[in-house]
Design a protein around this motif. Structure first.
Motif, PDB file in Angstrom:
ATOM      1  N   PRO A 220      -0.179  18.196  57.103  1.00 29.39           N
ATOM      2  CA  PRO A 220       1.078  17.541  57.515  1.00 29.39           C
ATOM      3  C   PRO A 220       1.240  16.012  57.033  1.00 29.39           C
ATOM      4  O   PRO A 220       0.315  15.301  57.397  1.00 29.39           O
ATOM      5  CB  PRO A 220       1.010  17.276  59.153  1.00 29.39           C
TER       6      PRO A 220
ATOM      7  N   ARG B 197       2.337  13.282  58.041  1.00 31.91           N
ATOM      8  CA  ARG B 197       2.094  12.190  58.910  1.00 31.91           C
ATOM      9  C   ARG B 197       0.625  11.985  59.445  1.00 31.91           C
ATOM     10  O   ARG B 197      -0.136  11.038  59.899  1.00 31.91           O
ATOM     11  CB  ARG B 197       2.880  12.172  60.195  1.00 31.91           C
ATOM     12  N   GLU B 198      -0.127  13.036  59.098  1.00 34.18           N
ATOM     13  CA  GLU B 198      -1.707  13.005  59.144  1.00 34.18           C
ATOM     14  C   GLU B 198      -2.352  12.495  58.154  1.00 34.18           C
ATOM     15  O   GLU B 198      -3.255  11.733  57.915  1.00 34.18           O
ATOM     16  CB  GLU B 198      -2.170  14.402  59.810  1.00 34.18           C
TER      17      GLU B 198
END
Ligand code: ATP
Ligand code: MG
Length: 420
Positions: free
Chosen positions: A156, A158-159
């Motif tokens: 992901p 955003r991670e």
């Protein structure tokens, strides 16, 4: 461990091999690595399968000092990046109780019990250094393999992004060369790619031999040309200064055909100029269906200068909303300079804006004629005491024609604001 100069990227995920998903993580990774002077020399996209991921990791390690893997660190059995890495570094997977405890706590905080499957995310090949994940459950893992590095990060974005930033500031910076690579995008309208390239030849020659050389690549994008500049230097300010001076040299050669030297899109450049001069704008759109207004209002603060807009698609709407004489449309056709002009001028008057814009055209694929083929678009910009109107012939499909029409209108506004 030797110095890290080159990198390979492996994007793991079967969904990235379908027509619906695209690997974008490698672009984020490349940006970060370049900032540390590390060149990306190879990329691969592989499905969620241990042997495929292991093979891609081995190939990456054969080609580069660092391999960055994204994805496949989730808790489910189709997440196999850990297994593949353990195989590649020939070390067993061991559960790290501290990671299990952290994941368990994340679940507890949400009032949930941790599923046993999440313990998979605490499995680390022996000797791996943990990269904490503040946003999700799966931590990243930094592994040394002989004199090279294998870095595993979750899929992901955003991670991945904050973890990448942390690695870039820590483990990676220590092992990189201490050279930075910076890039700049100069954006140009009103010239063809080859024309701009030819005009810039003397600069290319000069840039190649200066103390901080500039590499340049010219790309034709829709409705504009991009000149990508890059510089390598011992420190960021040196690279930035070399790029700034190179960008200014481009302005010196191409003058007002350059609309931005920092990659800013045209709607932002126009917005900044309208703001600076405290001018307002109103738009009447036909074939672009509101795209120009949408782009203008993509810019934060656009409420300071965008007054209103009308999508007058049907001829009757051009008359009822803007008061355009049906006889004018009858005489010249809806796609014509007189109608574009009337749209811009009426919109300006009705709204009280300083500038009015009118766009009318044939986006296709039907509706073209010998005289006015698909892609014919008339654009007008009305200001105090002056209305400019032009007819364009764009090529491409419907969406491409719409975008190019919005781009041409923005550029006409920009040039009008620049004055004679
Ligand atoms: P999770 O714990 O969420 O399962 P993961 O490390 O296993 O994390 P994936 O399952 O591979 O990651 O991907 C999770 C999400 O991230 C998906 O929505 C996927 O589309 C997105 N993603 C994965 N890899 C990429 C990539 N290379 N570019 C862009 N998005 C990606
Ligand atoms: Mg997953």
């Amino acid at each position: 461990v030797r110095r890290i100069r080159t990198a390979a990227i492996v994007a793991v995920g079967s969904e990235l091999l379908t027509p619906t998903r695209m690997d974008t993580n490698s672009l984020l990774v490349t940006g970060r690595l370049n900032a540390l002077g590390v060149d990306v020399v190879h990329k691969a996209v592989v499905g969620d399968e241990v042997s495929a991921v292991a093979l891609a990791m081995r190939e990456g390690l054969a080609r580069a000092d660092l391999v960055v893997c994204s994805g496949g660190l989730g808790p489910t059995t189709d997440d196999v990046t850990r297994e593949a890495a353990a195989d590649v570094v020939a070390r067993p997977l061991q559960e790290d109780p501290a990671i299990t405890a952290r994941i368990r706590e994340r679940f507890t905080r949400r009032g949930m019990e941790m599923p046993e499957s999440n313990r998979r995310q605490a499995m680390v090949p022996a000797g791996g250094i943990i990269v904490p994940n503040e946003v999700g459950t799966a931590p990243g893992i930094w592994l040394t393999v002989d004199d090279r590095v294998l870095l595993l990060l979750p899929g992901p974005p955003r991670e991945l992004e904050p973890m990448l930033a942390a690695v870039a500031a820590g483990l990676l910076r220590e092992r990189a060369e201490g050279i930075v690579l910076k890039r700049r995008v100069v954006r140009i309208t009103g010239r063809t790619e080859s024309h701009a390239d030819q005009a810039l030849q003397p600069l290319y020659r000069e840039w190649a031999t200066q103390s901080i050389p500039i590499e340049a690549t010219i790309l034709a994008a829709m409705g504009q040309i991009e000149l990508h500049l890059s510089a390598r230097a011992a420190a960021e300010p040196l690279a930035d200064a070399a790029l700034e001076s190179a960008a200014q040299r481009v302005v010196g050669v191409l003058a007002r055909d350059v609309y931005s030297v920092d990659g800013a899109p045209l709607e932002r450049v126009v917005g900044a100029e309208l703001t600076r001069r405290t001018l307002t704008i109103a738009v009447a759109e036909s074939c672009t269906g509101g795209l120009l207004t949408s782009r203008l209002t993509d810019v934060p603060g656009s409420s300071r200068y965008v007054l209103e807009a009308a999508v007058v698609y049907d001829n009757a709407a051009k008359t009822s909303r803007l008061g355009i004489d049906p006889a004018l449309i009858e005489a010249h056709g809806a796609v014509s300079e007189p109608v574009a002009r009337a749209m811009a001028e009426h919109m300006r008057q009705l709204s009280g804006a300083d500038l009015g814009v009118g766009i009318t055209g044939i986006a296709g694929p039907d509706g073209g004629s010998e005289e006015k083929p698909v892609g014919t678009v008339a654009v007008a910009v009305a200001a105090m005491g002056e209305t400019r109107v032009r007819t364009f012939r764009f090529v491409g499909d419907r969406l491409m024609v719409k975008f190019q029409a919005s781009q041409a209108a923005l550029d006409m506004v920009r040039r009008l604001l620049l004055g004679p």
